[in-house]
Motif scaffolding. Sequence first.
Motif, PDB file in Angstrom:
ATOM      1  N   SER A 139       0.845  -1.191   0.000  1.00  0.00           N
ATOM      2  CA  SER A 139       0.000   0.000   0.000  1.00  0.00           C
ATOM      3  C   SER A 139       0.885   1.247   0.000  1.00  0.00           C
ATOM      4  O   SER A 139       0.391   2.361  -0.061  1.00  0.00           O
ATOM      5  CB  SER A 139      -0.927   0.000   1.216  1.00  0.00           C
ATOM      6  OG  SER A 139      -0.158   0.093   2.390  1.00  0.00           O
ATOM      7  N   ARG A 140       2.185   1.036   0.087  1.00  0.00           N
ATOM      8  CA  ARG A 140       3.141   2.126  -0.135  1.00  0.00           C
ATOM      9  C   ARG A 140       3.480   2.110  -1.616  1.00  0.00           C
ATOM     10  O   ARG A 140       4.108   1.161  -2.108  1.00  0.00           O
ATOM     11  CB  ARG A 140       4.425   1.916   0.684  1.00  0.00           C
ATOM     12  CG  ARG A 140       4.209   1.776   2.153  1.00  0.00           C
ATOM     13  CD  ARG A 140       3.796   3.071   2.799  1.00  0.00           C
ATOM     14  NE  ARG A 140       4.760   4.150   2.518  1.00  0.00           N
ATOM     15  CZ  ARG A 140       4.463   5.446   2.643  1.00  0.00           C
ATOM     16  NH1 ARG A 140       3.251   5.807   3.017  1.00  0.00           N
ATOM     17  NH2 ARG A 140       5.372   6.364   2.408  1.00  0.00           N
ATOM     18  N   SER A 141       3.050   3.121  -2.344  1.00  0.00           N
ATOM     19  CA  SER A 141       3.159   3.056  -3.802  1.00  0.00           C
ATOM     20  C   SER A 141       4.602   2.901  -4.271  1.00  0.00           C
ATOM     21  O   SER A 141       4.862   2.229  -5.266  1.00  0.00           O
ATOM     22  CB  SER A 141       2.538   4.308  -4.419  1.00  0.00           C
ATOM     23  OG  SER A 141       3.166   5.468  -3.891  1.00  0.00           O
ATOM     24  N   GLY A 142       5.532   3.494  -3.522  1.00  0.00           N
ATOM     25  CA  GLY A 142       6.921   3.432  -3.964  1.00  0.00           C
ATOM     26  C   GLY A 142       7.437   2.002  -4.071  1.00  0.00           C
ATOM     27  O   GLY A 142       8.177   1.649  -4.996  1.00  0.00           O
ATOM     28  N   MET A 143       7.016   1.155  -3.142  1.00  0.00           N
ATOM     29  CA  MET A 143       7.455  -0.248  -3.148  1.00  0.00           C
ATOM     30  C   MET A 143       7.005  -0.946  -4.428  1.00  0.00           C
ATOM     31  O   MET A 143       7.722  -1.751  -5.008  1.00  0.00           O
ATOM     32  CB  MET A 143       6.841  -0.980  -1.958  1.00  0.00           C
ATOM     33  CG  MET A 143       7.076  -0.305  -0.635  1.00  0.00           C
ATOM     34  SD  MET A 143       8.665  -0.763   0.010  1.00  0.00           S
ATOM     35  CE  MET A 143       8.506  -0.200   1.685  1.00  0.00           C
ATOM     36  N   VAL A 144       5.774  -0.614  -4.862  1.00  0.00           N
ATOM     37  CA  VAL A 144       5.235  -1.278  -6.048  1.00  0.00           C
ATOM     38  C   VAL A 144       5.886  -0.736  -7.307  1.00  0.00           C
ATOM     39  O   VAL A 144       6.179  -1.505  -8.232  1.00  0.00           O
ATOM     40  CB  VAL A 144       3.708  -1.091  -6.116  1.00  0.00           C
ATOM     41  CG1 VAL A 144       3.130  -1.914  -7.226  1.00  0.00           C
ATOM     42  CG2 VAL A 144       3.077  -1.443  -4.796  1.00  0.00           C
ATOM     43  N   TYR A 145       6.104   0.573  -7.332  1.00  0.00           N
ATOM     44  CA  TYR A 145       6.695   1.155  -8.539  1.00  0.00           C
ATOM     45  C   TYR A 145       8.020   0.486  -8.879  1.00  0.00           C
ATOM     46  O   TYR A 145       8.330   0.228 -10.040  1.00  0.00           O
ATOM     47  CB  TYR A 145       6.907   2.672  -8.366  1.00  0.00           C
ATOM     48  CG  TYR A 145       5.633   3.472  -8.262  1.00  0.00           C
ATOM     49  CD1 TYR A 145       4.428   2.924  -8.686  1.00  0.00           C
ATOM     50  CD2 TYR A 145       5.629   4.759  -7.750  1.00  0.00           C
ATOM     51  CE1 TYR A 145       3.249   3.643  -8.589  1.00  0.00           C
ATOM     52  CE2 TYR A 145       4.456   5.498  -7.655  1.00  0.00           C
ATOM     53  CZ  TYR A 145       3.263   4.927  -8.074  1.00  0.00           C
ATOM     54  OH  TYR A 145       2.111   5.632  -7.977  1.00  0.00           O
ATOM     55  N   GLY A 146       8.787   0.211  -7.849  1.00  0.00           N
ATOM     56  CA  GLY A 146      10.082  -0.434  -8.093  1.00  0.00           C
ATOM     57  C   GLY A 146       9.909  -1.768  -8.799  1.00  0.00           C
ATOM     58  O   GLY A 146      10.544  -2.048  -9.818  1.00  0.00           O
ATOM     59  N   LEU A 147       9.007  -2.596  -8.268  1.00  0.00           N
ATOM     60  CA  LEU A 147       8.820  -3.930  -8.846  1.00  0.00           C
ATOM     61  C   LEU A 147       8.221  -3.847 -10.252  1.00  0.00           C
ATOM     62  O   LEU A 147       8.610  -4.607 -11.146  1.00  0.00           O
ATOM     63  CB  LEU A 147       7.920  -4.773  -7.939  1.00  0.00           C
ATOM     64  CG  LEU A 147       8.506  -5.085  -6.561  1.00  0.00           C
ATOM     65  CD1 LEU A 147       7.551  -5.953  -5.774  1.00  0.00           C
ATOM     66  CD2 LEU A 147       9.855  -5.758  -6.683  1.00  0.00           C
ATOM     67  N   ALA A 148       7.272  -2.931 -10.440  1.00  0.00           N
ATOM     68  CA  ALA A 148       6.668  -2.803 -11.771  1.00  0.00           C
ATOM     69  C   ALA A 148       7.703  -2.318 -12.778  1.00  0.00           C
ATOM     70  O   ALA A 148       7.758  -2.804 -13.913  1.00  0.00           O
ATOM     71  CB  ALA A 148       5.487  -1.835 -11.711  1.00  0.00           C
ATOM     72  N   ALA A 149       8.548  -1.377 -12.344  1.00  0.00           N
ATOM     73  CA  ALA A 149       9.595  -0.893 -13.242  1.00  0.00           C
ATOM     74  C   ALA A 149      10.552  -2.024 -13.601  1.00  0.00           C
ATOM     75  O   ALA A 149      10.957  -2.173 -14.761  1.00  0.00           O
ATOM     76  CB  ALA A 149      10.355   0.251 -12.579  1.00  0.00           C
ATOM     77  N   LEU A 150      10.861  -2.836 -12.612  1.00  0.00           N
ATOM     78  CA  LEU A 150      11.747  -3.969 -12.876  1.00  0.00           C
ATOM     79  C   LEU A 150      11.126  -4.904 -13.917  1.00  0.00           C
ATOM     80  O   LEU A 150      11.784  -5.353 -14.864  1.00  0.00           O
ATOM     81  CB  LEU A 150      12.001  -4.732 -11.572  1.00  0.00           C
ATOM     82  CG  LEU A 150      12.956  -5.915 -11.669  1.00  0.00           C
ATOM     83  CD1 LEU A 150      14.339  -5.429 -12.040  1.00  0.00           C
ATOM     84  CD2 LEU A 150      12.985  -6.677 -10.366  1.00  0.00           C
ATOM     85  N   SER A 151       9.832  -5.187 -13.733  1.00  0.00           N
ATOM     86  CA  SER A 151       9.135  -6.061 -14.677  1.00  0.00           C
ATOM     87  C   SER A 151       9.168  -5.459 -16.086  1.00  0.00           C
ATOM     88  O   SER A 151       9.421  -6.163 -17.069  1.00  0.00           O
ATOM     89  CB  SER A 151       7.694  -6.242 -14.209  1.00  0.00           C
ATOM     90  OG  SER A 151       6.978  -6.984 -15.143  1.00  0.00           O
TER      91      SER A 151
END
Lengths: 280, 189
Positions: A139-151
């Motif tokens: 629910s912390r958007s920054g954590m998700v952005y990292g993984l999505a960017a990696l993908s």
Amino acid sequence: MSLVPNAVMTFASPAKGEGFTPPSPEDFNLPPVGPSSSFELFGQTWALGVTKPILQLLLAAGVVFVFFYASSRQRAMVPSKLQYVGEAGYGFVRNSLGRDVIGSEHFMRFVPYLFALFFFILLNNLFSTIPFIQFPTFSRSGMVYGLAALSWVIYNAVGIQKHGFGGYLKLQTMPPGVPKPMLIILIPLEFLSNILVRPFTLALRLFANMFAGHLLLILFALGGEYLLLEGDALVKPVGVLTWLLFIAISFLELLVQFLQAFIFVILSALYISSAVADEH
Amino acid sequence: MNMIVLAQEGEHAVNPLLPHLVEIILSLIVFGLLYFAVRKWVVPNFEKTFAERTKAIEGGLNAAETKQAEADKRLEELNQQLSEARHEAARIREDAREQGAAIVAEMRDQAQAESTRIVEHAHTQIEAERQQAVTSLRAEVGTLATSLAGRIVGESLDDDARQSRVVERFLADLETQEQQPASGNGAPR
């Protein structure tokens, strides 16, 4: 790594007895855990400390690795219970998310990535329900952005690696069998949907689900509490009902947590498979 | 970081979509570490286990197949041996029956021959005895007849040579008389 700068939001905590304060996005900005110091920069108060989501991220990585390492280490022909569970989890990602989506030709390269990703996200999502943690890391958007960017980087990189830059762009933006004039419209559209939008939808889907789910749970928990403590005698049963609903929604959230981890990984696998595909 | 500061300017309007750069970096580092650890220590173990298990199962299946084939072959052999033995037994029985029949036939032949021989022998003996009897009878009858005739005609017929000539002639006449009505049965030779 132990100390990280973290912005502290200067919102007012809900004052008791002043009426119900609904949960807001500020509830997701947790203060640092343990010792922290603050400093002034750009006219803001900055905190230097470790927050709960950061600890959860580390915990999830540690638990996933330790569990699967312990279960894979024995390598017995007839597996123990631990090994069986580990193999079932690994086999699930390997076969249904890897082989069945990417195809048995190239999938083995991506299995470690998909495997680590799935259980990392799953456990971080489950933290939302696990007692005493009860906060979804993503629910912390920054954590998700990292993984999505990696993908995004991975599927584009393997596509370019396989087809070359031009070949890859052609593969992603020019569907075969389309009349030439249509391409003028299609190329920007395909580029938008296949290259630009994907990482955002990927990230937002996971983030928004975790964020909204947790917000909903807070609402039901705090609302029920408020109704029970502050409400009139007639309203109090509604507070009980609210808590019952809270329990029901918690189970719904469990399903959502699993589904979102699954969807994130299967979409990553699909993107990879479309990038390494020979034809459209 | 700028974006965070911007978000902060509006005090209460916190936009949850705006990330903390630290969180992006941290999530990538943590996940990266997890990825490399999993790739190095977990996935190879699972893959090896799967491969070994597949091999073990395939090996077991192959062994079972070999055993099955061997057992089938052995059964085939035994069946063949059994049928050969049955053939052999039938053949031996057949042989024995034939042999038995042959022996019986041979025995019958021998017995026949024996009986024939015995009958022959008896005939010969009887013939010889009869011959002997005829000879002695002839001599005796000759003597008797001679002496009787001598007595009747009074003539001495003691002369041996004459006497025997007369007897011979008489007997020859007798024989010719006998042969003419009968077809020479029991005729002396």
